[in-house]
Design a protein around this motif. Structure first.
Motif, mmCIF file in Angstrom:
data_model
loop_
_atom_site.group_PDB
_atom_site.id
_atom_site.type_symbol
_atom_site.label_atom_id
_atom_site.label_comp_id
_atom_site.label_asym_id
_atom_site.label_seq_id
_atom_site.Cartn_x
_atom_site.Cartn_y
_atom_site.Cartn_z
ATOM 1 N N THR A 203 0.851 -1.200 0.000
ATOM 2 C CA THR A 203 0.000 0.000 0.000
ATOM 3 C C THR A 203 0.880 1.241 0.000
ATOM 4 N N LEU A 204 0.549 2.168 -0.881
ATOM 5 C CA LEU A 204 1.182 3.489 -0.873
ATOM 6 C C LEU A 204 0.190 4.468 -0.253
ATOM 7 N N TYR A 205 0.657 5.211 0.736
ATOM 8 C CA TYR A 205 -0.182 6.196 1.414
ATOM 9 C C TYR A 205 0.185 7.589 0.929
ATOM 10 N N GLY A 206 -0.823 8.396 0.644
ATOM 11 C CA GLY A 206 -0.556 9.797 0.336
ATOM 12 C C GLY A 206 -1.371 10.330 -0.827
ATOM 13 N N VAL A 207 -1.847 11.536 -0.643
ATOM 14 C CA VAL A 207 -2.732 12.173 -1.616
ATOM 15 C C VAL A 207 -1.976 12.507 -2.903
ATOM 16 N N ASN A 208 -2.712 12.441 -4.015
ATOM 17 C CA ASN A 208 -2.111 12.652 -5.340
ATOM 18 C C ASN A 208 -1.507 14.030 -5.556
ATOM 19 N N PRO B 204 3.875 16.055 -4.783
ATOM 20 C CA PRO B 204 4.879 15.650 -5.769
ATOM 21 C C PRO B 204 5.707 14.465 -5.292
ATOM 22 N N PHE B 205 5.785 14.285 -3.975
ATOM 23 C CA PHE B 205 6.575 13.183 -3.412
ATOM 24 C C PHE B 205 5.818 11.861 -3.544
ATOM 25 N N VAL B 206 4.516 11.908 -3.368
ATOM 26 C CA VAL B 206 3.693 10.712 -3.616
ATOM 27 C C VAL B 206 3.787 10.337 -5.096
ATOM 28 N N ARG B 207 3.696 11.356 -5.951
ATOM 29 C CA ARG B 207 3.771 11.098 -7.399
ATOM 30 C C ARG B 207 5.125 10.481 -7.774
ATOM 31 N N LYS B 208 6.195 10.925 -7.117
ATOM 32 C CA LYS B 208 7.521 10.361 -7.414
ATOM 33 C C LYS B 208 7.487 8.838 -7.226
ATOM 34 N N VAL B 209 6.897 8.401 -6.121
ATOM 35 C CA VAL B 209 6.830 6.965 -5.849
ATOM 36 C C VAL B 209 5.883 6.275 -6.837
ATOM 37 N N ARG B 210 4.767 6.910 -7.149
ATOM 38 C CA ARG B 210 3.820 6.285 -8.083
ATOM 39 C C ARG B 210 4.461 6.099 -9.467
ATOM 40 N N VAL B 211 5.286 7.071 -9.886
ATOM 41 C CA VAL B 211 5.965 6.929 -11.184
ATOM 42 C C VAL B 211 6.951 5.768 -11.133
ATOM 43 N N VAL B 212 7.694 5.661 -10.046
ATOM 44 C CA VAL B 212 8.635 4.533 -9.924
ATOM 45 C C VAL B 212 7.874 3.209 -9.973
#
Ligand SMILES: N[C@@H](CCC(=O)N[C@@H](CS)C(=O)NCC(=O)O)C(=O)O
Length: 216
Positions: free
Chosen positions: A3-8, A11-19
């Motif tokens: 599970t990834l926690y954090g609102v879209n 930019p830091f959540v997005r960094k992980v989502r891109v990876v």
């Protein structure tokens, strides 16, 4: 499933989502807003920030930490250069995004234009935005323009965490209605457009647009 926690909007959540997307890793997404977080969440993210990550019993906080973990869990495709100097340079650009771009593009532009008015009933302070755009962004852009050679990667001629860490910050700028003037920063403008056109970035930009973009 992890599970990834954090609102879209982050930019830091997005960094992980891109990876995760680049590596083709499946995950559940819990879009926690980092405001008055629960004691349970603080056990995962002791500073109360997003993102955080749970992989079974293992938990991690901080986007850079999570991305480095994911690289070890699923090494292919590699998102960190193998050459020692290029590896360090990639980490530097990730840091430049986190500590150089984010404090300007986040609170002074994206928060002012999008998050404040939409989610906190707080009108945009246009003077703060104008000052950041006129006086702070140019030096940040000048540096990146000078670091870009030909091609669409900052380090080693290959897409890496450097590009993810930089380009994720430019998504917030884009959502707030700003871009890179191609006449003044031609390499940077082309580079940002190319990275944002990658399927990993484009899918998130499209997903976020309705909630977090001036065009949404
Ligand atoms: N170094 C951290 C920064 C994370 C960060 O600052 N996240 C912001 C949202 S964009 C946050 O959670 N802010 C809430 C707070 O600082 O309490 C990372 O890379 O994950």
């Amino acid at each position: 499933m992890p599970t990834l926690y954090g609102v879209n909007a982050s930019p830091f959540v997005r960094k992980v989502r891109v990876v995760l997307a680049e590596k083709g890793m499946a995950y559940e997404h819990d879009p926690i807003i980092p405001f008055n977080v629960s004691p349970e969440y603080k056990r995962i993210s002791p500073l109360g920030k997003v993102p955080a990550y749970r992989d079974g019993e293992r938990t991690l906080a901080d986007s850079s930490v999570i991305c480095a973990y994911l690289e070890r869990v699923k090494p292919e495709p590699a998102l960190y250069p193998s050459d020692p100097y290029e590896y360090a340079r990639a980490l530097w650009f990730e840091e430049y995004g986190d500590s150089g771009l984010a404090p300007v593009m986040g609170p002074k532009i994206f928060f002012q234009k999008i998050v404040g008015p939409r989610f906190f009933n707080q009108p945009t302070d246009e003077a703060v935005v104008a000052k950041a755009v006129a006086e702070e962004l140019p030096a940040l852009f000048d540096y990146l323009e000078g670091q870009l050679a030909s091609g669409d990667a900052l380090v080693g001629g290959r897409f890496s965490i450097a590009d993810i860490g930089i380009a994720t910050q430019f998504v917030n700028l884009r959502h707030a209605g700003f871009g890179v003037d191609a006449k003044r920063w031609p390499k940077l403008a082309r580079y940002v457009a190319a990275v944002h056109a990658r399927p990993s970035f484009k899918a998130l930009i499209d997903e976020e647009a309705a909630a977090f973009s001036v065009t949404g």
